[in-house]
Design a protein around this motif. Sequence first.
Motif, PDB file in Angstrom:
ATOM      1  N   ARG A  59      17.459  10.172  -3.902  1.00  0.00           N
ATOM      2  CA  ARG A  59      16.145  10.818  -3.865  1.00  0.00           C
ATOM      3  C   ARG A  59      15.073   9.872  -4.388  1.00  0.00           C
ATOM      4  NH1 ARG A  59      12.680  14.005  -1.349  1.00  0.00           N
ATOM      5  NH2 ARG A  59      11.258  15.094  -2.767  1.00  0.00           N
ATOM      6  N   THR A  60      15.378   9.148  -5.449  1.00  0.00           N
ATOM      7  CA  THR A  60      14.421   8.179  -5.995  1.00  0.00           C
ATOM      8  C   THR A  60      14.108   7.093  -4.972  1.00  0.00           C
ATOM      9  OG1 THR A  60      15.224   8.572  -8.251  1.00  0.00           O
ATOM     10  CG2 THR A  60      14.009   6.529  -7.854  1.00  0.00           C
ATOM     11  N   GLY A  61      15.137   6.569  -4.319  1.00  0.00           N
ATOM     12  CA  GLY A  61      14.915   5.543  -3.301  1.00  0.00           C
ATOM     13  C   GLY A  61      14.101   6.057  -2.130  1.00  0.00           C
ATOM     14  N   HIS A  62      14.319   7.326  -1.756  1.00  0.00           N
ATOM     15  CA  HIS A  62      13.553   7.905  -0.652  1.00  0.00           C
ATOM     16  C   HIS A  62      12.082   8.038  -1.015  1.00  0.00           C
ATOM     17  CE1 HIS A  62      12.624  10.305   2.849  1.00  0.00           C
ATOM     18  NE2 HIS A  62      12.175  11.292   2.087  1.00  0.00           N
ATOM     19  N   LEU A  63      11.781   8.484  -2.241  1.00  0.00           N
ATOM     20  CA  LEU A  63      10.388   8.622  -2.673  1.00  0.00           C
ATOM     21  C   LEU A  63       9.707   7.261  -2.778  1.00  0.00           C
ATOM     22  CD1 LEU A  63      10.719  11.421  -5.376  1.00  0.00           C
ATOM     23  CD2 LEU A  63       9.701  11.623  -3.101  1.00  0.00           C
ATOM     24  N   ARG A  64      10.465   6.259  -3.206  1.00  0.00           N
ATOM     25  CA  ARG A  64       9.898   4.908  -3.253  1.00  0.00           C
ATOM     26  C   ARG A  64       9.567   4.421  -1.841  1.00  0.00           C
ATOM     27  NH1 ARG A  64      13.137  -0.695  -4.306  1.00  0.00           N
ATOM     28  NH2 ARG A  64      11.316  -2.083  -4.419  1.00  0.00           N
ATOM     29  N   TRP A  65      10.469   4.675  -0.899  1.00  0.00           N
ATOM     30  CA  TRP A  65      10.228   4.281   0.486  1.00  0.00           C
ATOM     31  C   TRP A  65       9.002   4.988   1.055  1.00  0.00           C
ATOM     32  CZ3 TRP A  65      10.289   7.317   4.928  1.00  0.00           C
ATOM     33  CH2 TRP A  65      10.221   6.615   6.149  1.00  0.00           C
ATOM     34  N   LYS A  66       8.827   6.282   0.741  1.00  0.00           N
ATOM     35  CA  LYS A  66       7.671   7.028   1.240  1.00  0.00           C
ATOM     36  C   LYS A  66       6.374   6.453   0.686  1.00  0.00           C
ATOM     37  CE  LYS A  66       7.643  11.460   1.416  1.00  0.00           C
ATOM     38  NZ  LYS A  66       7.757  12.897   1.029  1.00  0.00           N
ATOM     39  N   PHE A  67       6.383   6.085  -0.590  1.00  0.00           N
ATOM     40  CA  PHE A  67       5.181   5.526  -1.209  1.00  0.00           C
ATOM     41  C   PHE A  67       4.828   4.178  -0.583  1.00  0.00           C
ATOM     42  CE2 PHE A  67       3.789   2.423  -4.459  1.00  0.00           C
ATOM     43  CZ  PHE A  67       2.486   2.862  -4.614  1.00  0.00           C
ATOM     44  N   LEU A  68       5.805   3.288  -0.491  1.00  0.00           N
ATOM     45  CA  LEU A  68       5.534   1.953   0.050  1.00  0.00           C
ATOM     46  C   LEU A  68       5.159   2.013   1.532  1.00  0.00           C
ATOM     47  CD1 LEU A  68       8.383  -0.109  -1.678  1.00  0.00           C
ATOM     48  CD2 LEU A  68       5.955  -0.043  -2.277  1.00  0.00           C
ATOM     49  N   THR A  69       5.790   2.907   2.272  1.00  0.00           N
ATOM     50  CA  THR A  69       5.469   3.042   3.693  1.00  0.00           C
ATOM     51  C   THR A  69       4.047   3.552   3.890  1.00  0.00           C
ATOM     52  OG1 THR A  69       7.792   3.481   4.222  1.00  0.00           O
ATOM     53  CG2 THR A  69       6.163   4.112   5.866  1.00  0.00           C
ATOM     54  N   TRP A  70       3.662   4.535   3.083  1.00  0.00           N
ATOM     55  CA  TRP A  70       2.294   5.062   3.172  1.00  0.00           C
ATOM     56  C   TRP A  70       1.277   3.969   2.875  1.00  0.00           C
ATOM     57  CZ3 TRP A  70       0.154   9.609   4.764  1.00  0.00           C
ATOM     58  CH2 TRP A  70      -1.185   9.822   4.438  1.00  0.00           C
ATOM     59  N   CYS A  71       1.521   3.192   1.841  1.00  0.00           N
ATOM     60  CA  CYS A  71       0.590   2.121   1.468  1.00  0.00           C
ATOM     61  C   CYS A  71       0.543   1.030   2.533  1.00  0.00           C
ATOM     62  CB  CYS A  71       0.997   1.512   0.129  1.00  0.00           C
ATOM     63  SG  CYS A  71       0.882   2.658  -1.265  1.00  0.00           S
ATOM     64  N   ALA A  72       1.691   0.716   3.135  1.00  0.00           N
ATOM     65  CA  ALA A  72       1.727  -0.331   4.153  1.00  0.00           C
ATOM     66  C   ALA A  72       1.021   0.101   5.428  1.00  0.00           C
ATOM     67  CB  ALA A  72       3.175  -0.704   4.460  1.00  0.00           C
ATOM     68  N   ASP A  73       1.096   1.396   5.759  1.00  0.00           N
ATOM     69  CA  ASP A  73       0.498   1.892   6.992  1.00  0.00           C
ATOM     70  C   ASP A  73      -1.011   2.059   6.905  1.00  0.00           C
ATOM     71  OD1 ASP A  73       2.951   1.915   8.192  1.00  0.00           O
ATOM     72  OD2 ASP A  73       3.313   4.062   7.876  1.00  0.00           O
TER      73      ASP A  73
END
Length: 226
Positions: free
Chosen positions: A137-151
């Motif tokens: 779950r922690t890794g998924h939330l990190r991925w969501k944050f970084l993906t949002w910032c990258a997009d």
Amino acid sequence: MLAWLATTPKPWREQIAYVAIDMSPGYRAAVRTGLPHATVVVDHFYVVQLANKMLNLVRRHTTATLRGRRGRAGDPEWRARRRLLRNREDLTDTQFSTMWNQLIGTGDIGMTLLTAWIAKEKLRDLLARARTTDRHRTGHLRWKFLTWCADCDIPEVRTRARTIDRWWPEIQAFIATGHSNAKSEGINRMIKLAARAAHGFRNPTNQRIRTRCVTTRRARGHLHPA
């Protein structure tokens, strides 16, 4: 810091397992040199503070770019500046709806600010995983944050995302342990307030006694100030 650590007994240093710091590369390097066995933990307060600073930078830069001037009291983004810095759960539904609708109505300025605000909230969702063991779950939330910032096409948001990524081992250590230096920061604040109320101390001994008085109740009965 390294000079001070060198004067402390080695058995005492070896007992230190975690060191909570702010996001200072100098402090991190000093801890790794002086306490190589200790785990460095970034206090989540400084991570959220970094996100709030990012929001302010986005607001100022966007207003200057699209309006050609500094923000004014009549601008919707200026009126919403404090609510943007508050946590979502601390806003009532009415306050959140008012902020959201006003910013949407401003067009590009509002959309940019709301994109940055969502990035901040996604980072807070990640930090809220403190003291949990669900790494997936922690890794998924990190991925969501970084993906949002990258997009998003906002330089300030992308810069902060890169900073978070560089500090991820230390942030991950906070999520795993929940360790914070909030108590020491609170004590430091009380010491500064005591010095400010006294308009400074000329006698170091009296300052130490006064500091102990304001920072611990148990010590008050054992102090004998002259």
